[in-house]
Design an enzyme around this catalytic site. Structure first.
Site, PDB file in Angstrom:
ATOM      1  N   SER A  53       7.967   1.026   5.244  1.00 17.28           N
ATOM      2  CA  SER A  53       9.409   0.749   5.194  1.00 17.28           C
ATOM      3  C   SER A  53      10.209   1.926   5.747  1.00 17.28           C
ATOM      4  CB  SER A  53       9.854   0.546   3.745  1.00 17.28           C
ATOM      5  OG  SER A  53       9.129  -0.469   3.133  1.00 17.28           O
ATOM      6  N   HIS A  66       7.164  -4.301  10.685  1.00 17.93           N
ATOM      7  CA  HIS A  66       7.814  -4.281   9.369  1.00 17.93           C
ATOM      8  C   HIS A  66       8.204  -5.696   8.959  1.00 17.93           C
ATOM      9  CE1 HIS A  66      11.300  -3.083   6.639  1.00 17.93           C
ATOM     10  NE2 HIS A  66      10.185  -2.858   5.996  1.00 17.93           N
ATOM     11  N   GLU A  95      10.393  -6.477  12.130  1.00 15.04           N
ATOM     12  CA  GLU A  95      10.895  -5.412  13.006  1.00 15.04           C
ATOM     13  C   GLU A  95       9.672  -4.798  13.692  1.00 15.04           C
ATOM     14  OE1 GLU A  95      14.727  -3.147  11.229  1.00 15.04           O
ATOM     15  OE2 GLU A  95      13.011  -3.117   9.901  1.00 15.04           O
TER      16      GLU A  95
HETATM   17  P1  NAD Z   1       2.424  -2.627  -3.757  1.00 16.74           P
HETATM   18  O1  NAD Z   1       2.523  -1.468  -4.674  1.00 16.74           O
HETATM   19  O2  NAD Z   1       2.773  -3.977  -4.274  1.00 16.74           O
HETATM   20  O3  NAD Z   1       0.924  -2.736  -3.160  1.00 16.74           O
HETATM   21  C1  NAD Z   1       0.278  -1.640  -2.551  1.00 16.74           C
HETATM   22  C2  NAD Z   1      -1.209  -1.914  -2.611  1.00 16.74           C
HETATM   23  O4  NAD Z   1      -1.873  -0.915  -1.830  1.00 16.74           O
HETATM   24  C3  NAD Z   1      -1.797  -1.833  -4.022  1.00 16.74           C
HETATM   25  O5  NAD Z   1      -2.499  -3.030  -4.334  1.00 16.74           O
HETATM   26  C4  NAD Z   1      -2.766  -0.640  -3.951  1.00 16.74           C
HETATM   27  O6  NAD Z   1      -3.928  -0.795  -4.748  1.00 16.74           O
HETATM   28  C5  NAD Z   1      -3.100  -0.634  -2.473  1.00 16.74           C
HETATM   29  N1  NAD Z   1      -3.594   0.645  -1.974  1.00 16.74           N
HETATM   30  C6  NAD Z   1      -3.175   1.896  -2.263  1.00 16.74           C
HETATM   31  N2  NAD Z   1      -3.916   2.802  -1.591  1.00 16.74           N
HETATM   32  C7  NAD Z   1      -4.824   2.106  -0.871  1.00 16.74           C
HETATM   33  C8  NAD Z   1      -5.862   2.461   0.024  1.00 16.74           C
HETATM   34  N3  NAD Z   1      -6.132   3.745   0.298  1.00 16.74           N
HETATM   35  N4  NAD Z   1      -6.609   1.486   0.589  1.00 16.74           N
HETATM   36  C9  NAD Z   1      -6.365   0.168   0.307  1.00 16.74           C
HETATM   37  N5  NAD Z   1      -5.396  -0.235  -0.541  1.00 16.74           N
HETATM   38  C10 NAD Z   1      -4.628   0.719  -1.110  1.00 16.74           C
HETATM   39  O7  NAD Z   1       3.298  -2.242  -2.483  1.00 16.74           O
HETATM   40  P2  NAD Z   1       4.077  -3.231  -1.486  1.00 16.74           P
HETATM   41  O8  NAD Z   1       5.423  -3.505  -2.031  1.00 16.74           O
HETATM   42  O9  NAD Z   1       3.182  -4.345  -1.097  1.00 16.74           O
HETATM   43  O10 NAD Z   1       4.290  -2.260  -0.236  1.00 16.74           O
HETATM   44  C11 NAD Z   1       3.258  -2.023   0.700  1.00 16.74           C
HETATM   45  C12 NAD Z   1       3.853  -1.439   1.959  1.00 16.74           C
HETATM   46  O11 NAD Z   1       4.782  -2.388   2.509  1.00 16.74           O
HETATM   47  C13 NAD Z   1       4.640  -0.148   1.746  1.00 16.74           C
HETATM   48  O12 NAD Z   1       4.482   0.666   2.863  1.00 16.74           O
HETATM   49  C14 NAD Z   1       6.074  -0.633   1.628  1.00 16.74           C
HETATM   50  O13 NAD Z   1       7.018   0.343   1.965  1.00 16.74           O
HETATM   51  C15 NAD Z   1       6.061  -1.759   2.645  1.00 16.74           C
HETATM   52  N6  NAD Z   1       7.087  -2.800   2.461  1.00 16.74           N
HETATM   53  C16 NAD Z   1       7.401  -3.239   1.211  1.00 16.74           C
HETATM   54  C17 NAD Z   1       8.366  -4.255   1.073  1.00 16.74           C
HETATM   55  C18 NAD Z   1       8.696  -4.816  -0.276  1.00 16.74           C
HETATM   56  O14 NAD Z   1       9.690  -5.568  -0.371  1.00 16.74           O
HETATM   57  N7  NAD Z   1       7.938  -4.514  -1.317  1.00 16.74           N
HETATM   58  C19 NAD Z   1       8.987  -4.779   2.216  1.00 16.74           C
HETATM   59  C20 NAD Z   1       8.616  -4.320   3.491  1.00 16.74           C
HETATM   60  C21 NAD Z   1       7.660  -3.312   3.601  1.00 16.74           C
END
Ligand code: NAD
Length: 285
Positions: free
Chosen positions: A119, A140, A152
């Site tokens: 993000s 993104h 994006e």
């Molecule tokens: P989340 O906390 O729901 O999930 C993250 C997952 O990554 C967890 O299940 C964790 O176990 C796993 N993880 C951590 N380290 C790891 C590794 N080394 N290898 C494999 N898996 C691993 O997070 P999220 O909300 O899904 O966000 C994930 C990414 O997407 C982030 O970069 C976030 O900024 C981005 N993002 C989030 C949103 C949102 O609305 N939540 C929107 C767009 C982008």
């Protein structure tokens, strides 16, 4: 280049949505997470999401079961050998993503593309962690991925035109619309959205209005489909805090300081929907 096999790293909020959308569009997907629990939760979230789509008549039962058949899960990143595109959607920490890119580099072929769903972290910086930085790009997605149309696409300084062309075509193949954005913290949409949510937390913290009234105000006064605090719960408070911290650090401007209440809620483990409690309670959901 033709993409047919996709690897998704991180089976949380975003990873499971990305895996579902790719599988629903006919791609073979390997979903990887360090946590077995996250993988089984992801399978059940995808099941329920596809069920809802069947019930609404968006897809039929055959499409639902075909999509699920195309997804396999693994706790071993080595299972990504042979994929054409890796979409990294692990936790929002530069150290985590850098280490993943390093490892993926050793596993996938030289022609495979590595996309990050970060993000806020610089794609140029993430690309620098790769042996093939020209193959690293930002993709993104927005939450919830099966519903939100936008992706994006972010080019780092090193990203090649060929990589951009391939991910733009892939984005269309998964029936999403892409916009091209320069590599800058938060890119375009989050640069606008996340400080707005952070300001809503300040308004709550200062006792100016209740969470319900803040959300109602933004829905009815600004025609937003969801209030900023309900959206914060959907996104995840830890993710939002991480994004604000990147903005604060990157732009060196006090207007990006995270709201103290946001920090405290993350310290308490009140992360929003995914933990059952955020600005609202989801314990019975
Ligand atoms: P989340 O906390 O729901 O999930 C993250 C997952 O990554 C967890 O299940 C964790 O176990 C796993 N993880 C951590 N380290 C790891 C590794 N080394 N290898 C494999 N898996 C691993 O997070 P999220 O909300 O899904 O966000 C994930 C990414 O997407 C982030 O970069 C976030 O900024 C981005 N993002 C989030 C949103 C949102 O609305 N939540 C929107 C767009 C982008």
């Amino acid at each position: 280049m033709r993409i047919s096999k996709v690897g998704v790293i991180g089976a949380g909020t975003m990873g499971n949505g990305i895996a579902q959308v790719c599988a629903s569009s006919g791609f073979d997907v390997t979903l990887v997470d360090v946590s077995e629990q996250a993988l089984s939760r992801a399978m059940s979230v995808m099941n329920s999401s596809l069920d809802r789509m069947v019930n609404k008549g968006v897809i039929d039962e055959y499409a639902r079961s075909e999509a699920l058949k195309r997804i396999r899960t693994s706790t071993g990143i080595e299972s990504l050998s042979g994929v054409d595109l890796v979409i990294e959607a692990a936790s929002e920490a530069e150290s985590v993503k850098g280490a993943i890119i390093n490892k993926v580099d050793e596993i996938v072929s030289d022609s495979a593309i590595i996309a990050s769903n970060t993000s806020s972290i610089s794609i140029t910086k993430l690309a620098a962690a790769s042996r093939k930085p020209e193959r690293v790009v930002g993709m993104h997605f927005f939450n919830p991925v099966p519903v939100m149309k936008l992706v994006e696409i972010i080019a780092g300084l090193q990203t090649s035109e060929q990589t951009l062309t391939a991910v733009t075509a892939f984005t269309a193949d998964i029936k999403k619309t892409s916009i091209n954005v320069k590599n800058s913290a938060g890119f375009a949409v989050n640069r606008i959205l996340v400080p707005m949510i952070n300001e809503a937390v300040f308004v709550l913290q200062e006792g100016i209005a209740s969470a319900e009234d803040i959300d109602q105000g933004m829905r009815l006064g600004c025609n937003h489909v969801i209030g900023p605090l309900a959206l914060a719960d959907l996104i995840g408070l830890d993710t939002l805090l991480a994004v604000m911290e990147v903005f604060y650090d990157r732009f060196n401007d006090s207007k990006y300081r995270p709201a103290p209440l946001l920090k405290e809620m993350v310290e308490a483990g009140y992360l929003g929907r995914k933990s059952g409690r955020g600005f609202y309670s989801y314990e019975n959901c």
